[in-house]
Motif scaffolding. Structure first.
Motif, PDB file in Angstrom:
ATOM      1  N   UNK A  13       0.814  -1.221   0.000  1.00 42.98           N
ATOM      2  CA  UNK A  13       0.000   0.000   0.000  1.00 42.98           C
ATOM      3  C   UNK A  13       0.846   1.269   0.000  1.00 42.98           C
ATOM      4  N   UNK A  14       1.982   1.253   0.683  1.00 42.99           N
ATOM      5  CA  UNK A  14       2.764   2.475   0.883  1.00 42.99           C
ATOM      6  C   UNK A  14       4.017   2.525   0.006  1.00 42.99           C
ATOM      7  N   UNK A  15       4.738   1.401  -0.080  1.00 45.05           N
ATOM      8  CA  UNK A  15       6.015   1.404  -0.807  1.00 45.05           C
ATOM      9  C   UNK A  15       5.833   1.181  -2.301  1.00 45.05           C
ATOM     10  N   UNK A  16       5.010   0.207  -2.677  1.00 45.45           N
ATOM     11  CA  UNK A  16       4.866  -0.172  -4.080  1.00 45.45           C
ATOM     12  C   UNK A  16       4.570   1.007  -5.017  1.00 45.45           C
ATOM     13  N   UNK A  17       3.677   1.932  -4.660  1.00 45.97           N
ATOM     14  CA  UNK A  17       3.410   3.044  -5.582  1.00 45.97           C
ATOM     15  C   UNK A  17       4.622   3.933  -5.861  1.00 45.97           C
ATOM     16  N   UNK A  18       5.659   3.842  -5.023  1.00 48.27           N
ATOM     17  CA  UNK A  18       6.823   4.712  -5.188  1.00 48.27           C
ATOM     18  C   UNK A  18       8.077   3.978  -5.673  1.00 48.27           C
ATOM     19  N   UNK A  19       7.963   2.665  -5.877  1.00 44.19           N
ATOM     20  CA  UNK A  19       9.138   1.864  -6.210  1.00 44.19           C
ATOM     21  C   UNK A  19       9.788   2.318  -7.504  1.00 44.19           C
ATOM     22  N   UNK A  20       9.014   2.441  -8.574  1.00 42.69           N
ATOM     23  CA  UNK A  20       9.587   2.791  -9.865  1.00 42.69           C
ATOM     24  C   UNK A  20      10.193   4.190  -9.839  1.00 42.69           C
ATOM     25  N   UNK A  21       9.522   5.136  -9.219  1.00 46.75           N
ATOM     26  CA  UNK A  21      10.054   6.509  -9.141  1.00 46.75           C
ATOM     27  C   UNK A  21      11.372   6.541  -8.371  1.00 46.75           C
ATOM     28  N   UNK A  22      11.448   5.818  -7.248  1.00 44.45           N
ATOM     29  CA  UNK A  22      12.681   5.807  -6.466  1.00 44.45           C
ATOM     30  C   UNK A  22      13.823   5.170  -7.256  1.00 44.45           C
ATOM     31  N   UNK A  23      13.503   4.136  -8.029  1.00 41.74           N
ATOM     32  CA  UNK A  23      14.529   3.484  -8.831  1.00 41.74           C
ATOM     33  C   UNK A  23      15.036   4.420  -9.933  1.00 41.74           C
ATOM     34  N   UNK A  24      14.130   5.136 -10.585  1.00 40.57           N
ATOM     35  CA  UNK A  24      14.516   6.027 -11.671  1.00 40.57           C
ATOM     36  C   UNK A  24      15.311   7.231 -11.158  1.00 40.57           C
ATOM     37  N   UNK A  25      14.915   7.762 -10.015  1.00 43.91           N
ATOM     38  CA  UNK A  25      15.612   8.932  -9.468  1.00 43.91           C
ATOM     39  C   UNK A  25      16.831   8.539  -8.633  1.00 43.91           C
ATOM     40  N   UNK A  26      16.971   7.232  -8.351  1.00 41.03           N
ATOM     41  CA  UNK A  26      18.077   6.699  -7.548  1.00 41.03           C
ATOM     42  C   UNK A  26      18.146   7.378  -6.182  1.00 41.03           C
ATOM     43  N   UNK A  27      16.977   7.481  -5.564  1.00 41.85           N
ATOM     44  CA  UNK A  27      16.896   8.159  -4.271  1.00 41.85           C
ATOM     45  C   UNK A  27      15.768   7.569  -3.445  1.00 41.85           C
ATOM     46  N   UNK A  28      16.060   7.320  -2.174  1.00 45.59           N
ATOM     47  CA  UNK A  28      15.044   6.846  -1.248  1.00 45.59           C
ATOM     48  C   UNK A  28      14.114   8.005  -0.898  1.00 45.59           C
ATOM     49  N   UNK A  29      12.832   7.786  -1.052  1.00 41.98           N
ATOM     50  CA  UNK A  29      11.856   8.816  -0.705  1.00 41.98           C
ATOM     51  C   UNK A  29      11.886   9.033   0.808  1.00 41.98           C
TER      52      UNK A  29
END
Length: 445
Positions: free
Chosen positions: A84-100
């Motif tokens: 619910x919380x991590x999955x929606x941000x996984x691809x963005x964090x991978x592309x930006x190479x930064x932990x939200x």
């Protein structure tokens, strides 16, 4: 979402008491969990850190991968949180190479950064396998978040619990449980697999110590505010001069010099850090002078179980992602591709390897909790789990064809993330060496 640790804490609090106690029965009724007794709920965490083996004679055998009530609830709760919380941000964090930063904050809010820290210091007060379960479930969704949790819990928190003075525990454990990410600084440019050929030096001063040198491949370094740094206080003694120190981010002379751009686990920060006449107060000595190499060896043995859990979680996530696609989405020649025998055989073989890896991981974790020698088990778990993660995630890309190759989904990311498993916290060759030497010792007459 309610805090995972706060939800499970009442059960954890009574899990170490007798299985016949009224408090435990009441808690089971409240959480609707069945009666059972498991190794991981028979002794509180701190007794195991003293190296006292548990008496296993009255504990009935159970399947290795069977989870206690706490562990089962932990798995369900972390899975829900991750999806619910991590999955929606996984691809963005991978592309930006930064932990939200919001993900880091959520991890603390959920109590996932202080799983084994006792309640008196603000932690969840749970057992080691509960941490392993959380690491595995996080890796099913994002191995980058999983390794942040893993290093923080199995290396940093454990180091403070085992070797920190009471003053250090009171000062740092509440922060490590609630708002401060930890980092473990051992590797250097010339000391990777030869972990104790350290060039970083420490010298004594009137007020404490002065540190000079550099570290590389340091996980969590961008997010961390707390660093455990290994340096040689007396090079004339070789590895017996290595000492562990606590360092806060922002200390003069401390600098994050470079953030690495990596093949996988991109959202997990991996940096070069440098020390230029960094003053460390004497109260920030972790444990005893000259004992750093012993501490690091022991911590890495435990940490390897965490990495193995990360790899099994990754393989599980990759397998599920591809299996769902094969069984439900992709059709060829008038039928779902998952109905072809050749595809089912591949899925079945991969699933079998995955479950074998998980059995090794859980067995190592149980032996660690029991106070038994688990060094060989940890090495086997990490070795095999990283091999399986690479194999299964690579096959998953092929099973999904073009959809596995594009960055629209997660299949290619699981494969990229899997490569680190054979490298950090001891390469596969180092694990083989450990296993081989122990076998030689056992079988040499």
């Amino acid at each position: 979402m309610a805090s995972i640790s706060k939800t499970l804490r009442p059960l954890a609090r009574v899990a170490t008491s007798s299985s016949r106690s009224p408090a435990l029965r009441a808690t089971r009724r409240r959480y609707n969990v069945p009666h059972s007794r498991y190794l991981s709920t028979t002794r509180p965490y701190l007794s195991v850190t003293k190296g006292e083996p548990l008496d296993l004679t009255d504990i009935p055998p159970t399947p290795i991968s069977h989870r206690s009530e706490i562990e089962a609830l932990m798995a369900d709760s972390v899975s829900k949180f991750a999806n619910e919380v991590i999955l929606p941000k996984v691809r963005e964090m991978d592309e930006t190479e930064k932990m939200d930063p919001a993900i880091v904050e959520h991890m603390f809010e959920q109590g996932l950064m202080g799983i084994e820290i006792p309640e008196e210091y603000g932690g969840a007060g749970m057992n080691f396998t509960a941490a392993i379960v959380a690491i595995e479930e996080l890796a099913r969704v994002d191995p980058s978040v999983s390794v942040m949790c893993d290093v923080h819990n199995t290396l940093v928190n454990t180091a403070v619990l085992k070797y920190g003075s009471e003053a250090i525990k009171k000062k740092w454990l509440p922060r490590l449980a609630t708002d401060t990410v930890g980092s473990f600084c051992l590797s250097e440019p010339v000391s990777g697999s030869d972990a104790f050929a350290l060039a970083t030096k420490a010298v004594k001063t009137d007020s404490g110590y002065k540190l000079n040198g550099s570290k590389m491949w340091i996980t969590n370094s961008m997010e961390a505010g707390f660093f455990i740094v290994f340096a040689n206080l007396d090079p004339s003694k070789g590895y017996k001069g290595i000492t562990a120190f606590i360092l806060e981010k922002g200390t003069p002379g401390f600098e994050i010099a470079k953030k690495e751009k990596k093949l996988g686990i991109k959202a997990s920060s991996t940096c070069v850090i440098t020390f230029d006449d960094v003053e460390i107060p004497k109260e920030n000595l972790l444990g005893e002078e000259g004992q750093g190499y012993k501490y690091a060896i022991g911590l890495l043995n435990e940490g390897r179980i965490g990495i193995a859990a990360q790899m099994t979680g990754l393989a599980w996530g990759a397998w599920e992602n591809a299996a769902n696609y094969c069984f439900n989405d992709r059709s060829q020649f008038g039928q779902k591709i998952g109905s072809f025998q050749s595809m089912q055989h591949q899925l079945a073989q991969a699933w079998t390897h995955l479950q074998a890896a998980r059995a090794l991981v859980y067995n190592a974790a149980r032996k660690k909790e029991a106070g038994q020698d688990f060094v060989q088990d940890a090495a086997m778990a990490k070795l095999f789990a990283s091999q399986v993660a690479g194999q299964v995630s690579g096959q998953a890309v092929e099973w999904m064809g073009g959809m596995g190759f594009v960055r629209e989904g997660l299949a290619e990311k699981y494969w990229r993330d899997s490569k680190i498993g054979a490298i950090y916290e001891g390469t596969s060759n180092i694990q083989l060496t450990t296993i081989g030497r122990l076998l030689q010792r056992e079988y040499t007459r």
